[in-house]
Design a protein around this motif. Structure first.
Motif, PDB file in Angstrom:
ATOM      1  N   ILE A   1      32.929   9.936  85.309  1.00 25.59           N
ATOM      2  CA  ILE A   1      35.203   9.187  85.624  1.00 25.59           C
ATOM      3  C   ILE A   1      35.480  11.052  86.464  1.00 25.59           C
ATOM      4  O   ILE A   1      36.209  11.467  87.093  1.00 25.59           O
ATOM      5  CB  ILE A   1      35.276   8.510  85.128  1.00 25.59           C
ATOM      6  CG1 ILE A   1      34.967   7.875  85.254  1.00 25.59           C
ATOM      7  CG2 ILE A   1      36.926   8.430  85.634  1.00 25.59           C
ATOM      8  CD1 ILE A   1      34.950   5.886  84.719  1.00 25.59           C
ATOM      9  N   GLY A   2      35.535  11.415  85.143  1.00 27.42           N
ATOM     10  CA  GLY A   2      36.256  12.751  84.761  1.00 27.42           C
ATOM     11  C   GLY A   2      36.189  13.757  85.775  1.00 27.42           C
ATOM     12  O   GLY A   2      36.991  14.031  86.757  1.00 27.42           O
ATOM     13  N   VAL A   3      35.057  13.905  86.387  1.00 33.77           N
ATOM     14  CA  VAL A   3      34.312  15.094  87.612  1.00 33.77           C
ATOM     15  C   VAL A   3      35.099  14.177  89.118  1.00 33.77           C
ATOM     16  O   VAL A   3      35.556  14.938  89.977  1.00 33.77           O
ATOM     17  CB  VAL A   3      32.777  15.096  87.648  1.00 33.77           C
ATOM     18  CG1 VAL A   3      32.573  15.589  89.116  1.00 33.77           C
ATOM     19  CG2 VAL A   3      32.165  15.565  86.283  1.00 33.77           C
ATOM     20  N   HIS A   4      34.489  13.135  89.811  1.00 29.54           N
ATOM     21  CA  HIS A   4      35.678  12.623  90.285  1.00 29.54           C
ATOM     22  C   HIS A   4      36.570  12.503  90.253  1.00 29.54           C
ATOM     23  O   HIS A   4      37.318  12.734  91.779  1.00 29.54           O
ATOM     24  CB  HIS A   4      34.923  10.943  90.684  1.00 29.54           C
ATOM     25  CG  HIS A   4      33.970   9.985  90.128  1.00 29.54           C
ATOM     26  ND1 HIS A   4      32.437  10.705  89.460  1.00 29.54           N
ATOM     27  CD2 HIS A   4      33.534   9.638  91.652  1.00 29.54           C
ATOM     28  CE1 HIS A   4      31.418   9.935  90.028  1.00 29.54           C
ATOM     29  NE2 HIS A   4      32.000   9.524  91.216  1.00 29.54           N
ATOM     30  N   ARG A   5      37.205  12.412  89.583  1.00 30.34           N
ATOM     31  CA  ARG A   5      38.883  12.623  89.246  1.00 30.34           C
ATOM     32  C   ARG A   5      39.655  14.557  89.786  1.00 30.34           C
ATOM     33  O   ARG A   5      40.735  14.331  90.487  1.00 30.34           O
ATOM     34  CB  ARG A   5      39.770  12.061  87.847  1.00 30.34           C
ATOM     35  CG  ARG A   5      41.052  11.708  87.998  1.00 30.34           C
ATOM     36  CD  ARG A   5      41.362  10.638  88.827  1.00 30.34           C
ATOM     37  NE  ARG A   5      41.915  11.051  89.813  1.00 30.34           N
ATOM     38  CZ  ARG A   5      42.650  10.153  91.193  1.00 30.34           C
ATOM     39  NH1 ARG A   5      42.342   8.936  91.274  1.00 30.34           N
ATOM     40  NH2 ARG A   5      43.144  10.895  91.620  1.00 30.34           N
ATOM     41  N   GLN A   6      39.126  15.142  88.831  1.00 24.96           N
ATOM     42  CA  GLN A   6      39.352  16.784  89.087  1.00 24.96           C
ATOM     43  C   GLN A   6      39.085  16.468  90.768  1.00 24.96           C
ATOM     44  O   GLN A   6      40.107  17.087  91.482  1.00 24.96           O
ATOM     45  CB  GLN A   6      37.990  17.234  88.240  1.00 24.96           C
ATOM     46  CG  GLN A   6      38.308  17.365  86.918  1.00 24.96           C
ATOM     47  CD  GLN A   6      38.411  18.786  86.204  1.00 24.96           C
ATOM     48  OE1 GLN A   6      37.857  19.531  87.364  1.00 24.96           O
ATOM     49  NE2 GLN A   6      38.239  18.594  84.321  1.00 24.96           N
ATOM     50  N   LEU A   7      37.802  16.612  91.050  1.00 30.74           N
ATOM     51  CA  LEU A   7      37.658  16.691  92.416  1.00 30.74           C
ATOM     52  C   LEU A   7      38.726  15.832  93.331  1.00 30.74           C
ATOM     53  O   LEU A   7      39.453  16.266  94.391  1.00 30.74           O
ATOM     54  CB  LEU A   7      36.364  16.715  93.067  1.00 30.74           C
ATOM     55  CG  LEU A   7      35.269  17.709  92.198  1.00 30.74           C
ATOM     56  CD1 LEU A   7      33.948  17.485  92.963  1.00 30.74           C
ATOM     57  CD2 LEU A   7      35.877  19.278  92.706  1.00 30.74           C
ATOM     58  N   ALA A   8      39.050  14.682  92.822  1.00 30.15           N
ATOM     59  CA  ALA A   8      39.587  14.131  93.737  1.00 30.15           C
ATOM     60  C   ALA A   8      41.286  15.039  93.932  1.00 30.15           C
ATOM     61  O   ALA A   8      42.090  14.618  95.150  1.00 30.15           O
ATOM     62  CB  ALA A   8      39.698  12.163  92.977  1.00 30.15           C
ATOM     63  N   ASP A   9      41.926  14.964  93.034  1.00 29.62           N
ATOM     64  CA  ASP A   9      43.173  15.334  93.261  1.00 29.62           C
ATOM     65  C   ASP A   9      43.426  16.468  93.193  1.00 29.62           C
ATOM     66  O   ASP A   9      44.207  16.972  94.387  1.00 29.62           O
ATOM     67  CB  ASP A   9      43.516  15.621  90.949  1.00 29.62           C
ATOM     68  CG  ASP A   9      43.606  14.160  90.879  1.00 29.62           C
ATOM     69  OD1 ASP A   9      43.673  13.315  91.126  1.00 29.62           O
ATOM     70  OD2 ASP A   9      43.352  14.233  89.343  1.00 29.62           O
ATOM     71  N   ILE A  10      42.216  17.355  93.835  1.00 24.38           N
ATOM     72  CA  ILE A  10      42.590  18.486  94.352  1.00 24.38           C
ATOM     73  C   ILE A  10      42.844  18.674  95.884  1.00 24.38           C
ATOM     74  O   ILE A  10      43.179  19.066  96.713  1.00 24.38           O
ATOM     75  CB  ILE A  10      41.182  20.249  93.950  1.00 24.38           C
ATOM     76  CG1 ILE A  10      41.404  20.283  92.760  1.00 24.38           C
ATOM     77  CG2 ILE A  10      41.388  21.219  95.442  1.00 24.38           C
ATOM     78  CD1 ILE A  10      39.402  20.589  91.790  1.00 24.38           C
ATOM     79  N   ALA A  11      41.512  17.422  96.277  1.00 27.70           N
ATOM     80  CA  ALA A  11      41.947  17.198  97.293  1.00 27.70           C
ATOM     81  C   ALA A  11      42.747  16.517  97.601  1.00 27.70           C
ATOM     82  O   ALA A  11      43.069  16.731  99.100  1.00 27.70           O
ATOM     83  CB  ALA A  11      40.455  15.757  98.307  1.00 27.70           C
ATOM     84  N   LYS A  12      43.705  16.093  97.193  1.00 29.07           N
ATOM     85  CA  LYS A  12      44.544  15.116  97.980  1.00 29.07           C
ATOM     86  C   LYS A  12      45.722  16.111  97.963  1.00 29.07           C
ATOM     87  O   LYS A  12      46.557  15.631  98.473  1.00 29.07           O
ATOM     88  CB  LYS A  12      45.256  14.435  96.461  1.00 29.07           C
ATOM     89  CG  LYS A  12      44.619  13.071  96.554  1.00 29.07           C
ATOM     90  CD  LYS A  12      45.345  11.839  95.531  1.00 29.07           C
ATOM     91  CE  LYS A  12      46.632  11.134  95.778  1.00 29.07           C
ATOM     92  NZ  LYS A  12      47.079  10.590  94.811  1.00 29.07           N
ATOM     93  N   ARG A  13      45.579  17.177  97.383  1.00 26.93           N
ATOM     94  CA  ARG A  13      46.742  18.262  97.211  1.00 26.93           C
ATOM     95  C   ARG A  13      47.027  18.375  98.939  1.00 26.93           C
ATOM     96  O   ARG A  13      47.512  19.462  99.268  1.00 26.93           O
ATOM     97  CB  ARG A  13      46.980  18.945  96.153  1.00 26.93           C
ATOM     98  CG  ARG A  13      46.967  18.920  94.726  1.00 26.93           C
ATOM     99  CD  ARG A  13      47.661  19.956  94.051  1.00 26.93           C
ATOM    100  NE  ARG A  13      46.676  21.021  93.769  1.00 26.93           N
ATOM    101  CZ  ARG A  13      45.984  20.483  92.093  1.00 26.93           C
ATOM    102  NH1 ARG A  13      46.644  19.129  91.042  1.00 26.93           N
ATOM    103  NH2 ARG A  13      44.506  20.859  91.488  1.00 26.93           N
TER     104      ARG A  13
END
Lengths: 412, 412
Positions: free
Chosen positions: B38-50
């Motif tokens: 889930i950490g992988v999912h969240r890290q990429l999602a946070d970059i994507a949102k920016r």
């Protein structure tokens, strides 16, 4: 005879102990010094204390319940067995011998018999070796054939050491005195279910045990290489399962005997990482080899390591011998006392050889030692379906009680 | 070409993701939807949102990271792979394909390129099947070839269901929109390490994948009887391990092929109760059989159940087929776009057939689909020693980015 055990009380205790660790299929899972096992210790100790019996515990977690004798200079006559079980074990293995000894002490106490020797009921710690490997640890350490440090350092699958578990046991027994490891016995008796089919098939109720098979155990580790199961050609693999099976095939051939007298078992087997898509990188398995003859134990057992090395085509193999126990012969005062008690019982009986190993195996060189068997249904044991008849249980306990009194008179 | 991926940024992400679930031996243990996954999912999602990318998640736990296109009526062009690993897996299997797709979206965004289609990076849930059996669950459910209910009901070894794990994932993504299962794609591309030795040994940097082996999996259960290993003669035993080994010997003979093209693996094997003193009462093991030809898959696979029944001498045997996936052929627009991108790269390349199964296997009947491989060191995969070169990782991502742009122009 001057003592009569209470069969109903005994059967009630069998049933009470079977509730501690009861499994849905009617068996017992009571691993050494888990909460249920400590519960057995505590329940019997509480009954004992109400009778004024003493509690003694040693550094390896063996519990001795003691009824004093008239001559405090004499060593105790001891009987008992173990209270732990296999993970899917039955309601009689071990605990029957504990309760037969405990009932004997109660019946002798009820009859107000004064013995010269103190009489003790022992619960040996970790006989099965299911939680802490190897088994017969409490008795082996007490007898001085296994080192205490090694026993206490052994860890279960959750990482808890035997030493920590013993500390936990002690914390439940603030009322126990300390028994020094190796304190001598005047004699040792152990009652047990046969764990085989002979008594039942012969219609006998009691078996006077003449000896016990020797046992050698080997832990074999096969180390290969993890690879992707979809892409790695067979020729490039170091598949630990493939080599483990080649070794087992060779072992099956080595240990095959036409008269089916050798006991060869692989009951422990683990594969890593145990994933469908990964070629196994490591396998460990345990070889359990038992037989009555020293030479055969030596000759076949010594072949295990070289044969495993030959059979492995692709992997590294290591073989460690973890148990090497010689066969045991029972003779002398305890054997004779049990035989006399059994003869006088009027029950059908026989001499019988023990296929299973038991705690008392370490003691014939140290004190007069003997064993008594009762039948178990269809010879089934180490199984939740294990069963024994109330009248056989009572007959076994009666013979133990009488043997204790015979020995008390005969022994110095 | 109008887009250039940032190899350093990509390698930094490879290293960052390898820290989530890192093992002491340099590999990764990141089981599907555990905290690290889930950490992988969240890290990429946070970059994507920016960057203003959108997040979409479906009912089976697949995450889509979306860069919008100019024509909202068009289905997305999708690329990605999985983020979960084997229990002792490596730093590239799966996550490389996710990060190659993610880097492509970032590089296209950096170049301010407006595409007609939305471009999406997908993380498929539970490809490895190490936590929840079987694997390729997220992609299989999305494609409609596996039922959602069955997937959500599957439980891991701690009793946690996939459904509960997906709820946990969703709770970490309050910012995700809902993606309907089966929403059509304009195309699907997946980049992956080869997980075999061919590219490395041929000196090629890129492999355009022509197809994928079919796979059949069988769960075999052998049910015998638990007995005491010291007392029960061989002739009275129903030893589940003995029969399991007889079955495996027969399977090894059945699946032996002189040209070493068939992939046959037993990677899952468990024995009960797994105690040295108990004759094994039950064994379960998994057969993984992969091949490129439909007829051979049928003929050999159909022999497993009858052969297991014949080989078992003493025990009951049940055989359940748990996976049956046909071989896959890649052709058409995605295959051609990848080949064009690879040709124009100037890198040495080849056509290559996939021994491993991958998430995109379910899609060729649904949309244009294709795969790209990069080399992995010594062909080692599903192993903590798995390794790939930074310049190969960058070349693979560059080819994916260019393929996305080629497809955006060519596809309706």
């Amino acid at each position: 005879m001057p003592v009569t055990i209470d069969g109903q009380r005994l059967w009630g205790r069998i049933e009470a102990m079977a509730r501690l660790g009861a499994t849905p299929k009617g068996g017992v899972c009571r691993l050494a010094l888990d909460d249920n096992d400590i519960g057995v210790h505590r329940q019997l100790a509480d009954i004992a204390k109400r009778r004024g019996f003493r509690l003694l515990m040693d550094d390896v977690g063996n519990l001795f319940i003691r009824r004093e004798g008239s001559d405090p200079s004499l060593p105790p006559i001891v009987s008992g067995s173990h209270s732990d079980s296999q993970p899917t074990g039955g309601r009689f293995d071990g605990i029957f011998g504990v309760l037969a000894a405990f009932e004997s002490l109660e019946a002798i106490d009820d009859a107000d018999i004064v013995t010269h020797h103190a009489l003790e009921c022992v619960i040996w710690n970790n006989e099965e070796g299911s939680r802490f490997v190897p088994g017969c640890m409490g008795s082996g350490v007490y007898a001085g054939v296994k080192p205490l440090d090694m026993a206490k350092a052994t860890r279960d699958r959750d990482g808890i050491s035997m030493g920590e578990a013993i500390t936990q046991l002690w914390s439940c027994f603030p009322d126990a005195e300390r028994r020094e490891l190796g304190t001598p016995f005047a004699a040792l008796l152990e009652a047990h279910i046969e764990q085989g089919p002979l008594l039942e098939s012969g219609g006998e109720v009691l078996g006077v045990v003449t000896g016990m098979q020797g046992m050698r155990r080997f832990l074999i580790e096969v180390i290969g290489k993890e690879d992707h199961s979809g892409t790695t050609p067979r020729g490039l693999r170091q598949d630990a399962l493939v080599d483990a099976i080649a070794i087992i095939n060779a072992l099956h051939a080595l240990f095959w005997d036409g008269d089916d007298a050798i006991r060869f078992t692989i009951g422990h087997f683990e594969l890593f990482p145990n994933a469908w898509s990964v070629v196994p990188g490591r396998v460990t398995f345990g070889v359990d080899f038992r037989y009555s003859d020293v030479e055969t134990l030596k000759n076949l057992g010594d072949r295990v390591a070289p044969l495993a090395a030959e059979a492995a085509a692709h992997c590294r193999v290591s073989v460690n011998e973890v148990v090497n126990e010689p066969p045991v012969l029972f003779e002398g005062p305890v054997f004779e006392a049990i035989e006399a008690a059994v003869r006088s019982s009027g029950q059908p009986w026989r001499h019988i050889y023990s296929g299973a190993g038991h705690d008392c195996r370490f003691f014939p060189q140290r004190c007069p030692t003997g064993m008594l068997f009762i039948p178990c249904e269809k010879g089934i044991s180490h199984n939740e379906a294990e069963n024994a008849e109330p009248e056989h249980v009572a007959a076994g306990a009666q013979a133990i009680a009488e043997s204790l009194l015979i020995l008390d008179k005969q022994l110095p």
